[in-house]
Design a protein around this motif. Structure first.
Motif, PDB file in Angstrom:
ATOM      1  N   GLY A   6       0.820  -1.195   0.000  1.00 55.04           N
ATOM      2  CA  GLY A   6       0.000   0.000   0.000  1.00 55.04           C
ATOM      3  C   GLY A   6       0.857   1.250   0.000  1.00 55.04           C
ATOM      4  O   GLY A   6       2.076   1.204  -0.187  1.00 55.04           O
ATOM      5  N   PRO A   7       0.239   2.402   0.246  1.00 50.32           N
ATOM      6  CA  PRO A   7       0.973   3.676   0.189  1.00 50.32           C
ATOM      7  C   PRO A   7       2.116   3.726   1.193  1.00 50.32           C
ATOM      8  O   PRO A   7       1.971   3.316   2.346  1.00 50.32           O
ATOM      9  N   THR A   8       3.248   4.194   0.750  1.00 46.96           N
ATOM     10  CA  THR A   8       4.372   4.412   1.664  1.00 46.96           C
ATOM     11  C   THR A   8       4.454   5.876   2.092  1.00 46.96           C
ATOM     12  O   THR A   8       5.324   6.237   2.879  1.00 46.96           O
ATOM     13  N   GLU A   9       3.545   6.703   1.576  1.00 48.69           N
ATOM     14  CA  GLU A   9       3.393   8.086   2.023  1.00 48.69           C
ATOM     15  C   GLU A   9       2.130   8.131   2.877  1.00 48.69           C
ATOM     16  O   GLU A   9       1.026   7.906   2.380  1.00 48.69           O
ATOM     17  N   VAL A  10       2.269   8.398   4.174  1.00 50.66           N
ATOM     18  CA  VAL A  10       1.121   8.366   5.076  1.00 50.66           C
ATOM     19  C   VAL A  10       1.008   9.679   5.834  1.00 50.66           C
ATOM     20  O   VAL A  10       1.974  10.445   5.939  1.00 50.66           O
ATOM     21  N   ASP A  11      -0.185   9.905   6.366  1.00 50.23           N
ATOM     22  CA  ASP A  11      -0.374  11.096   7.202  1.00 50.23           C
ATOM     23  C   ASP A  11       0.307  10.930   8.547  1.00 50.23           C
ATOM     24  O   ASP A  11       0.964  11.841   9.046  1.00 50.23           O
ATOM     25  N   VAL A  12       0.135   9.761   9.145  1.00 51.87           N
ATOM     26  CA  VAL A  12       0.725   9.528  10.455  1.00 51.87           C
ATOM     27  C   VAL A  12       1.219   8.090  10.553  1.00 51.87           C
ATOM     28  O   VAL A  12       0.514   7.144  10.199  1.00 51.87           O
ATOM     29  N   ALA A  13       2.445   7.941  10.998  1.00 54.23           N
ATOM     30  CA  ALA A  13       3.024   6.625  11.284  1.00 54.23           C
ATOM     31  C   ALA A  13       3.100   6.477  12.794  1.00 54.23           C
ATOM     32  O   ALA A  13       3.652   7.349  13.484  1.00 54.23           O
TER      33      ALA A  13
END
Length: 579
Positions: free
Chosen positions: A236-243
């Protein structure tokens, strides 16, 4: 007397004929197919049934007793049940409105405080009493989860006591995965090994009857997780809002609130869902769970809640590096993959502190256990166990272990428990007949041949050492934060905990706006729960911080200087308790 050995016993005790008839009728209608329902009108008959079941090795799932059985307190009967069948659930039966009677209420609270009963059940007042059946269903579900009979959804087949078998057993238990343990010499173990065509028994074989997949021989944690359908590879996306780094109570709460607010949320966990809380055998003082709940069950409920809102989980992985950025923070994982997050929530919790006694370390997993390891309790029936620690985790471990062990010694360096342990646990420990509290003592050595046989105890005041027979040693002696991998820009205190809020303002390297209450010295990097400097080291506090921090994350992402309230209602996560 005959009994179906394939079905667990559910026993109700009430001297009143009408009351007993209602209990037996509802139990038989709701559970008679899967359990053998039995009713008795006096203590002697009930104990005879239970003694016969113990002698024959037949399972007892639940015992219900009214508060008074012809002059004998129901709690006294349940106390004997606890000794005869430690895995059985136990409850007092109250008539509707009985809670208003002071004597009845006192009997219930005393029985619960002393561990004689888990809680109470309201006697059914009509046919098809669904409230009664729901309560009984919950008791039986808890029992079947903790005491699987025969072949389960997942089965561990082990050759004797081994570090790896213990590690997998504990990992599955902490993650709330239903499973059973079989010896390689058992009928099922021999059948599996023969079907695999193996000439000798491997250290560990895992079967998955419910999943319909092949057995795994000496599997890795990743193989186990993948067989169970858990993601161990970044997708899935490797750019996230919060990790969110860590899936303990604080991280799970943050995941629920972040995902429910529409943020692209990724949770990274290196070991077990629930963190240290997942090792607690019973958390009794968290709001909303009157009978108490296991840490693993709480963690699984929270995980499922976050998943249902769309949070993604990456398990069996850790973060090796955090590289702060102006708009994105770069996280490098242990397998080299990279995640970019607009905000990071540090929720790694802490790891148990090591004892530092070299001669004991060789028994790790076969006699020496760090943490509660409640999954080992049944294997210690009739044995002597030593628990070291003065906090709630140690108290909960003692109360779980004493149900099975012949003797439990609680060793505390300090002179008492009042300053470090909840009153309800101190009361229960004082009342347990097979628990001994040793204050002002510490473990300084130990040994044995293949297995742990003894520990050396030092009386600190007298500076005298003595040998104590011990079949197992459980250590809950404090913890240290897992923060050594963080960059220097993330300020930590002298003990390694992450500095946040006002303490982070004006620190060297801090730039930008005034930090929020849970924000570190790096803008957009937050910390919650045990890993945060100055936090209250309790699961309930971690959950509170995990829910509040999402408002601060929102403010950071929108460039606001204050943390606004959530723009839409979000549910309260069922993911906490007090260790």
């Amino acid at each position: 007397m005959t009994m179906d050995t394939q079905r667990p016993l559910v026993l109700a005790v009430d001297p009143d004929g009408d009351g007993l008839e209602r209990l037996e009728s509802e139990l038989s209608r709701g559970f008679g197919t899967d359990a053998r329902v039995r009713g008795e009108r006096d203590v002697a008959s009930a104990l005879a049934v239970l003694e016969d079941a113990r002698a024959r090795g037949w399972p007892v799932a639940l015992v219900l007793a009214v508060t008074d059985v012809d002059g004998t307190p129901g709690a006294e009967l349940l106390r004997q049940v606890r000794s005869m069948h430690p895995d059985a659930r136990r409850a007092l039966v109250l008539p509707w409105g009985g809670w208003a009677d002071p004597a009845t209420a006192s009997a219930v609270t005393a029985a619960v405080a002393l561990g004689d009963a888990e809680y109470y059940v309201l006697c059914p007042w009509r046919d098809g009493d669904l409230l009664f059946r729901r309560t009984i269903t919950e008791y039986l579900h808890e029992w079947s989860r903790d005491c699987p009979q025969g072949v389960a959804e997942i089965n561990l087949i082990r050759s004797g006591r081994s570090d790896r078998a213990h590690e997998v057993h504990d990992l599955l238990a902490r993650n709330g995965v239903p499973h059973a343990v079989h010896e390689a010499s058992s009928p099922y173990g021999r059948e599996v090994i023969e079907n695999l065509g193996l000439e000798t028994s491997p250290e560990l074989v895992v079967t998955f009857p419910a999943l319909g997949i092949d057995a795994l021989v000496d599997p890795t944690n990743q193989q186990l997780a993948e067989a169970y359908g858990v993601t161990t590879e970044l997708s899935g996306p490797t750019e996230v809002d919060v990790a969110i780094i860590g899936a303990g109570p604080g991280g799970l709460a943050a995941a629920v609130y972040a995902a429910s607010e529409g943020l692209e949320t990724l949770v990274i966990e290196r070991e077990a869902i629930g963190g240290q809380a997942a090792t607690s055998s019973l958390i009794r003082n968290y709001l909303g769970f009157a009978r108490g709940i296991s840490g693993a069950d709480l963690a699984q409920r929270s995980y499922q809640q976050a998943w249902a809102f769309g949070a993604r989980f990456l398990l069996m992985h850790s973060v090796d590096r955090l590289e702060p950025g102006a708009d994105r923070h770069r996280l490098v994982l242990d397998d080299g993959s990279v995640v970019h997050a607009r905000a990071v929530v540090l929720a790694m919790g802490v790891t148990y502190r090591q004892l530092g006694v070299a001669e004991l370390e060789r028994f790790r997993g076969t006699g020496l256990f760090y943490g509660a390891s409640a999954s080992e309790a049944r294997g210690l029936a009739g044995r002597t166990v030593v628990v070291v620690g003065g906090g709630n985790s140690a108290g909960q471990a003692v109360m779980h272990l004493q149900k099975h062990a012949a003797e439990v010694l609680l060793v505390v360096r300090g002179e008492g428990l009042a300053a470090t342990m909840s009153h309800y646990l101190i009361t229960a420990i004082d009342a347990a007949p097979n628990v001994t509290l040793l204050t002002g003592h510490e473990v300084v050595g130990g040994g044995g041949d293949a297995l742990l046989e003894f520990v050396e105890l030092r009386d600190r005041a007298a500076d005298a050492t003595r040998r104590q027979a011990a079949d197992a040693l459980f250590l809950l002696i404090g913890a240290e934060p897992h923060t050594g991998w963080l960059p220097d820009q993330v300020l930590r205190d002298d003990h390694g905990f992450v500095v946040t809020g006002p303490a982070a303002e004006g620190s060297e390297g801090r730039t930008g706006s005034t930090p929020f209450a849970h924000e570190s010295t790096v803008p957009g990097v937050f910390a919650v729960g045990d890993v945060r400097s100055g936090s209250t080291k309790r699961v309930a506090s971690a959950v509170g911080e995990g829910s509040v921090v999402v408002q601060e994350v929102h403010a950071h992402l929108t460039g606001r200087a204050d943390a606004p309230p959530p723009t839409s209602p979000v549910p309260t996560p069922a993911s906490a308790g007090r260790r």
